[in-house]
Design an enzyme around this catalytic site. Structure first.
Site, PDB file in Angstrom:
ATOM      1  N   ASP A 190       7.238   7.391   4.852  1.00 26.22           N
ATOM      2  CA  ASP A 190       7.249   6.186   4.011  1.00 26.22           C
ATOM      3  C   ASP A 190       8.510   5.922   3.257  1.00 26.22           C
ATOM      4  OD1 ASP A 190       5.178   4.827   5.010  1.00 26.22           O
ATOM      5  OD2 ASP A 190       3.739   5.895   3.699  1.00 26.22           O
TER       6      ASP A 190
ATOM      7  N   ASP B 293       1.744   1.796  10.195  1.00 24.54           N
ATOM      8  CA  ASP B 293       2.540   1.371   9.171  1.00 24.54           C
ATOM      9  C   ASP B 293       3.969   1.516   9.107  1.00 24.54           C
ATOM     10  OD1 ASP B 293       0.133   2.595   8.926  1.00 24.54           O
ATOM     11  OD2 ASP B 293       0.066   2.588   6.701  1.00 24.54           O
TER      12      ASP B 293
HETATM   13  N1  GLY Z   1      -0.168   3.645   3.950  1.00 27.75           N
HETATM   14  C1  GLY Z   1      -0.002   2.420   4.122  1.00 27.75           C
HETATM   15  C2  GLY Z   1      -0.982   1.436   3.731  1.00 27.75           C
HETATM   16  O1  GLY Z   1      -1.855   2.112   3.042  1.00 27.75           O
HETATM   17  O2  GLY Z   1      -1.196   0.630   4.011  1.00 27.75           O
END
Ligand code: GLY
Length: 376
Positions: free
Chosen positions: A92, A150
């Site tokens: 991320d 994601d």
């Molecule tokens: N990790 C990204 C979300 O919770 O959408």
């Protein structure tokens, strides 16, 4: 460009609230979910760290208030200790440094911010598994071969790095991961797996996991939104039709399964008994709306009008039915963070607020920080 009055009003009201109230209490912290009207803050190493500074940059780009820029820069500087301790980071990094350093560089040309964004991109590229052609999501030893939907949103940082450093390796990694996502995550009906497991040695696909969704085989609403937006961004950065087509498939699933008010329940495939009490996820709606606006830009004619109308209708519903009142410092109510873990269920979420404002900014003629940028 003509902006409908309600769009300008919605932007102005939220921008006023953030500038006059929320930013004065939060300062250079890292809000995540709001409880009892106030955002709770998290560590600068958490995946959500970029959304508050990103929101401040959206507002600064529009109104030019120096205090908001200073707060965004202070958040970015606070994240330096995390950038220097890569073991605390996961994939991320894209979310985190696109909305801090890359946003700063786009707006001010800061050389220090470009260096930070390059550092984050290098760490992110280092997570690529060559045999499986995926970017490793998390750090736990048993998750060496896990990748998640994601991650498509983390790829624009790599595309930027490829241009900035004039080094195509970053683009090759981003494109290979996007190809894997289209092949292994987005199902033929346009819904998406949250987690796909690969053998980290051979790269063989081993199976899927429900992750933040209801079950393996269900359709986690935010994952569906990441699929629309992430695939549209891969198309914007590469021009490859297969990514646009994947975004369209994901959009068709998302739009066909929305309830009457166009804001999804937290998972599209809940058993009937679970649906009755199910919370909505306004963040998924905001992400999808912003992604649909990028998808609209990738197509022509009736399709373009359709995606833009659908995005606008979702934003209208969020504005009319999901906006918080004065007893709440956040902008949107009814987000669902991680229901299986019982975290931030039916609460305002900072990424819901960010993507709502980002989408309104697009309707007002602005680009997003994830989009291809002219190099400085
Ligand atoms: N990790 C990204 C979300 O919770 O959408």
């Amino acid at each position: 460009m003509h902006t409908e009055a309600w769009i300008q009003d919605a932007w102005d009201a939220a921008a006023r609230k953030i500038a006059a109230r929320t930013s004065r209490r939060i300062g250079a912290e890292f809000p995540h979910g709001s409880h009892d009207g106030r955002y709770q803050v998290t560590a600068p190493s958490y995946w959500t760290a970029g959304f508050w500074p990103g929101l401040l940059w959206l507002l600064y780009r529009d109104g030019g208030e120096p205090r908001l820029k200073q707060l965004a820069e202070a958040c970015e500087e606070r994240m330096d200790e995390v950038l220097a301790d890569v073991g605390r980071l996961d994939h991320d990094m894209g979310f985190m440094w696109t909305l801090t350093s890359l946003a700063n560089w786009q707006i001010t040309g800061s050389a220090a911010s470009a260096r930070r964004a390059m550092t984050a991109a290098s760490h992110l590229a280092g997570r690529f598994n060559i045999n499986g052609r995926f970017i490793r999501a998390w750090n736990h030893p048993e998750r060496t071969g896990w990748a998640i939907i994601d991650c498509l949103m983390n790829l624009p940082l790599l595309h930027w790095a490829a241009k900035h450093a004039d080094d195509p390796r970053f683009r090759h990694i981003a494109t290979a991961h996007a190809e894997t996502a289209v092949r292994h995550f987005i199902r033929p009906d346009g819904s998406a797996h949250h987690i796909v497991r690969f053998d980290p040695e051979t790269g063989e696909r081993l199976g899927t996991l429900g992750g933040q969704g209801y079950a393996d085989g269900s359709a986690w609403a935010r994952g569906a939104a990441w699929a629309i937006y992430g695939a549209a961004l891969s198309h914007a950065h590469t021009g490859r039709a297969e990514f646009r087509d994947a975004s369209e498939r994901a959009a068709a699933f998302f739009l066909a399964n929305l309830p009457e008010d166009r804001i999804p329940y937290w998972d599209f495939r809940l058993p009937a008994a679970a649906q009755e009490q199910a919370p909505k996820d306004s963040s998924a709606a905001a992400i999808a709306a912003s992604g649909l606006l990028d998808l609209a830009a990738a197509v022509h004619g009736d399709k373009q009008a359709e995606y833009r109308e659908q995005a606008t209708a979702i934003l209208r519903s969020l504005t009319d039915r999901y906006r918080a009142g004065d007893d709440e410092e956040a902008i949107l109510l009814h987000g669902t963070g991680n229901l299986p873990m019982g975290q931030n269920v039916d609460r305002p979420l900072i990424y819901g607020d960010f993507f709502y404002m980002e989408a309104l900014a697009k309707l007002r003629g602005h680009s997003s920080f994830w989009s291809p940028q002219p190099q400085r």
